[in-house]
Design a protein around this motif. Sequence first.
Motif, mmCIF file in Angstrom:
data_model
loop_
_atom_site.group_PDB
_atom_site.id
_atom_site.type_symbol
_atom_site.label_atom_id
_atom_site.label_comp_id
_atom_site.label_asym_id
_atom_site.label_seq_id
_atom_site.Cartn_x
_atom_site.Cartn_y
_atom_site.Cartn_z
ATOM 1 N N ALA A 80 -5.394 1.472 4.403
ATOM 2 C CA ALA A 80 -6.306 2.664 4.732
ATOM 3 C C ALA A 80 -5.201 3.984 4.766
ATOM 4 N N SER A 81 -5.595 5.060 4.489
ATOM 5 C CA SER A 81 -4.750 6.167 4.814
ATOM 6 C C SER A 81 -4.944 6.846 6.251
ATOM 7 N N ILE A 82 -4.223 7.253 6.830
ATOM 8 C CA ILE A 82 -4.292 7.775 8.271
ATOM 9 C C ILE A 82 -4.253 9.520 8.308
ATOM 10 N N ILE A 83 -5.312 9.951 8.856
ATOM 11 C CA ILE A 83 -5.182 11.574 9.008
ATOM 12 C C ILE A 83 -4.999 11.824 10.439
ATOM 13 N N MET A 84 -3.880 12.528 10.661
ATOM 14 C CA MET A 84 -3.435 12.878 11.984
ATOM 15 C C MET A 84 -3.453 14.579 12.213
ATOM 16 N N PRO A 85 -4.373 14.607 13.373
ATOM 17 C CA PRO A 85 -4.782 16.036 13.614
ATOM 18 C C PRO A 85 -3.596 16.909 14.543
ATOM 19 N N ASP A 86 -2.664 16.251 14.601
ATOM 20 C CA ASP A 86 -1.508 16.819 15.558
ATOM 21 C C ASP A 86 -1.968 17.463 16.621
ATOM 22 N N ARG A 87 -1.890 18.962 16.767
ATOM 23 C CA ARG A 87 -2.456 19.652 18.017
ATOM 24 C C ARG A 87 -3.560 20.102 17.794
ATOM 25 N N PHE A 88 -4.168 20.013 16.655
ATOM 26 C CA PHE A 88 -5.697 20.765 16.312
ATOM 27 C C PHE A 88 -6.561 20.043 16.449
ATOM 28 N N LEU A 132 -9.484 9.261 10.015
ATOM 29 C CA LEU A 132 -9.285 10.421 11.054
ATOM 30 C C LEU A 132 -8.742 9.799 12.578
ATOM 31 N N THR A 133 -7.766 9.974 12.903
ATOM 32 C CA THR A 133 -7.239 9.533 14.196
ATOM 33 C C THR A 133 -7.031 10.387 15.274
ATOM 34 N N TRP A 170 2.046 14.714 19.641
ATOM 35 C CA TRP A 170 0.820 14.445 19.369
ATOM 36 C C TRP A 170 0.717 13.512 18.209
ATOM 37 N N ASN A 171 -0.535 13.310 17.560
ATOM 38 C CA ASN A 171 -0.549 12.561 16.458
ATOM 39 C C ASN A 171 0.040 13.187 15.100
ATOM 40 N N ASN A 172 1.071 12.501 14.795
ATOM 41 C CA ASN A 172 1.613 13.192 13.483
ATOM 42 C C ASN A 172 2.543 11.997 12.822
ATOM 43 N N ALA A 173 3.098 12.185 11.555
ATOM 44 C CA ALA A 173 3.677 11.308 10.745
ATOM 45 C C ALA A 173 5.135 10.756 11.730
ATOM 46 N N GLU A 174 5.555 11.796 12.379
ATOM 47 C CA GLU A 174 7.002 11.376 13.109
ATOM 48 C C GLU A 174 6.666 10.352 14.245
ATOM 49 N N HIS A 175 5.264 10.457 14.876
ATOM 50 C CA HIS A 175 4.943 9.677 15.884
ATOM 51 C C HIS A 175 4.682 8.083 15.418
ATOM 52 N N HIS A 208 0.927 -1.354 -0.099
ATOM 53 C CA HIS A 208 0.069 0.123 -0.289
ATOM 54 C C HIS A 208 0.979 1.276 -0.008
ATOM 55 N N ALA A 209 1.799 1.152 -0.885
ATOM 56 C CA ALA A 209 2.877 2.277 -0.727
ATOM 57 C C ALA A 209 2.418 3.565 -0.965
ATOM 58 N N ASP A 210 1.203 3.845 -1.761
ATOM 59 C CA ASP A 210 0.758 5.121 -2.002
ATOM 60 C C ASP A 210 -0.114 5.514 -1.048
ATOM 61 N N GLN A 211 -0.589 4.762 -0.076
ATOM 62 C CA GLN A 211 -1.620 5.378 0.962
ATOM 63 C C GLN A 211 -0.564 6.463 1.550
ATOM 64 N N GLU A 212 -1.332 7.280 2.503
ATOM 65 C CA GLU A 212 -0.611 8.446 3.047
ATOM 66 C C GLU A 212 -0.915 8.392 4.549
ATOM 67 N N VAL A 213 -0.011 9.314 5.282
ATOM 68 C CA VAL A 213 -0.149 9.847 6.471
ATOM 69 C C VAL A 213 -0.265 11.377 6.277
ATOM 70 N N VAL A 214 -1.375 11.840 6.678
ATOM 71 C CA VAL A 214 -1.678 13.504 6.403
ATOM 72 C C VAL A 214 -1.545 13.936 7.821
ATOM 73 N N THR A 215 -0.783 15.005 7.909
ATOM 74 C CA THR A 215 -0.523 15.601 9.287
ATOM 75 C C THR A 215 -1.226 17.122 9.189
ATOM 76 N N CYS A 216 -1.952 17.423 10.024
ATOM 77 C CA CYS A 216 -2.423 18.773 10.306
ATOM 78 C C CYS A 216 -1.514 19.825 10.488
ATOM 79 N N THR A 217 -1.368 21.003 9.742
ATOM 80 C CA THR A 217 -0.447 22.015 10.416
ATOM 81 C C THR A 217 -1.166 23.308 10.448
ATOM 82 N N GLU A 218 -0.340 24.176 11.156
ATOM 83 C CA GLU A 218 -1.058 25.675 11.194
ATOM 84 C C GLU A 218 -1.777 26.110 9.915
#
Length: 556
Positions: A250-258, A228-229, A71-76, A23-33
């Motif tokens: 499944a792709s994972i969407i991370m809200p970080d601190r938002f 949306l995790t 927070w929940n983000n790509a690096e985590h 599933h190489a093309d699925q993605e982790v999306v991290t919310c930013t400011e």
Amino acid sequence: MDSTMQSPPLLISQILKFGSRIHADQEVVTCTEDGTRRMTYAEVGKRSAQLAHALRGLGIEGDKRVATFMWNNAEHLIAYFAVPSMGAVLHALNIRLFPQQLVYITAHAGNEVVIVDNTLAAPFSQLLPRLTTLRHVIVNGPVEDSVREALAAPDHIESVHDFYELIDGQPETYDWPTDLDENSATSMCYTSGTTGNPKGVAYSHRSNYLHSTAVAMCLGVGQGDRLLTVVPLFHANAWGFPYLCFMAGASIIMPDRFLQAGPLARLLTEEKVTSGGGVPTIWNDLVRYLDEHKPDVSSVRRLMVGGAACPPALMKAFQERHDIEVVHGWGMTEMSPVGTLAVPPVEAEFGSEEYWRYRAAQGRLLPGVEARLIGPEGDEQPWDGASVGELEVRGPWITASYYSNGEEPQTELDEMASKFDDGWLRTGDVGALTEDGYLILTDRSKDVIKSGGEWISSVDLENAIMGHPAVLEASVIGVPDEKWGERPLATVVVAEGQSVTADELRDFLDGKLAKWQLPERWSFIDEVPKTSVGKFDKKLLRSRYAGGELEVTQLD
Ligand code: ADP
């Protein structure tokens, strides 16, 4: 007869290798400011290898512990894969714990390296002098020089690194060990410790593998879903979402601190989220935002809710006004955490009374989770949907003990052992089971209200009160009563721009519950206090009541 089947150990590295390739093309999306940033699963695979090399360079070998304060983000997510895959143990620290609890669990787990988000680095630096097992700090994102200096200051800290500076240039593949014992630890999580010290559990490769498979299957997560995790990666193993997304594709969407309703709604719309997970308070704020702003959330099929009882009124609000199915789940940190999910069976006619009975329950037992109900006299109760007892569970992703580092006093060891009963975990949750395995929780054993020798469910009362349109939140606690021993006190938060009286609320409850169960004591408050994991903090409410801090209206 021995089976003829192969039996490779079930390992997190297999999930990583599978997800990052298949599933190489699925993605982790991290919310930013100012929007979002994205990383494909292929890149997560490479970054995980790089982080593992870097950690090895910092002396992480064997089952040494790597903590996160993030927070929940790509690096985590990268840490979630890299650390267990290399054979080490990840300890995601709950950033909302009290300082003395963080000091306790860091030492108890023996964390040596920590990865900290830049936005949390300043408060973390104040705590660091007391976290004496830590040797290295890795900071995710830029920080001011003064913060970096504060992080480097304690004598026990050997080095402070920038996350990407540390891993950039490391090899993009790693020879993940394949001879690890599938029962060895991958990660640790501590309960928030409402009584005594927090207690730790250590998940295994096998438990995570089996748990993620079962949750994905029962929640119906599939290829191309976008989850949306909101549930933090530092709480209760993030309900298995990181691993199950890689397994399911499944792709994972991370809200970080938002974590406010506005940014979450934006993620739903812009990222075409199909599913997600979070505690009731998060979804409660969100539905009000959706009602008011009406963004396009047509991609969202199903949101999982757990961690505390979800009022049926909240589920109906999502279903009826936004066509989103809110699926109730129940579990515990000790259970990896998911034990039940309330996906209604297809034969229940949509919207019927039967359908809502299934939806409002905590859910049906997952395959692999065995349960029994123990009554007040220690006798096992029948599964008839009515007989109530304390729920005990066992299964391959349920802890068999709490983690001991060999230094606890005997009293603590005794308390830890008291949570187990002949191989079963005593959940401390009180409820009934239907014949077909649906769990209906009525309370936590410590929150149930004992009035004149009868039990009143604080959860039933809360759900009924929160069914009133003027009520934003309600939390019910038992308070001492001369005549009945204990009676319910309802604390109520009125929704903005609305008004309602105690009399009106009691009339509203009339007919919904037995008369003797209805509260005489009412208190209107600005906000229900929450614990570090977002649940109603009834301990604090009880102490505020005892300290005379609550203004109480007494009805006849
Ligand atoms: P902590 O113990 O740190 O608060 P957990 O998430 O492990 O964190 O808490 C587990 C407890 O949360 C369960 O024992 C139960 O009391 C409560 N809980 C979880 N999900 C639900 C639910 N759907 N309905 C009611 N209570 C729930």
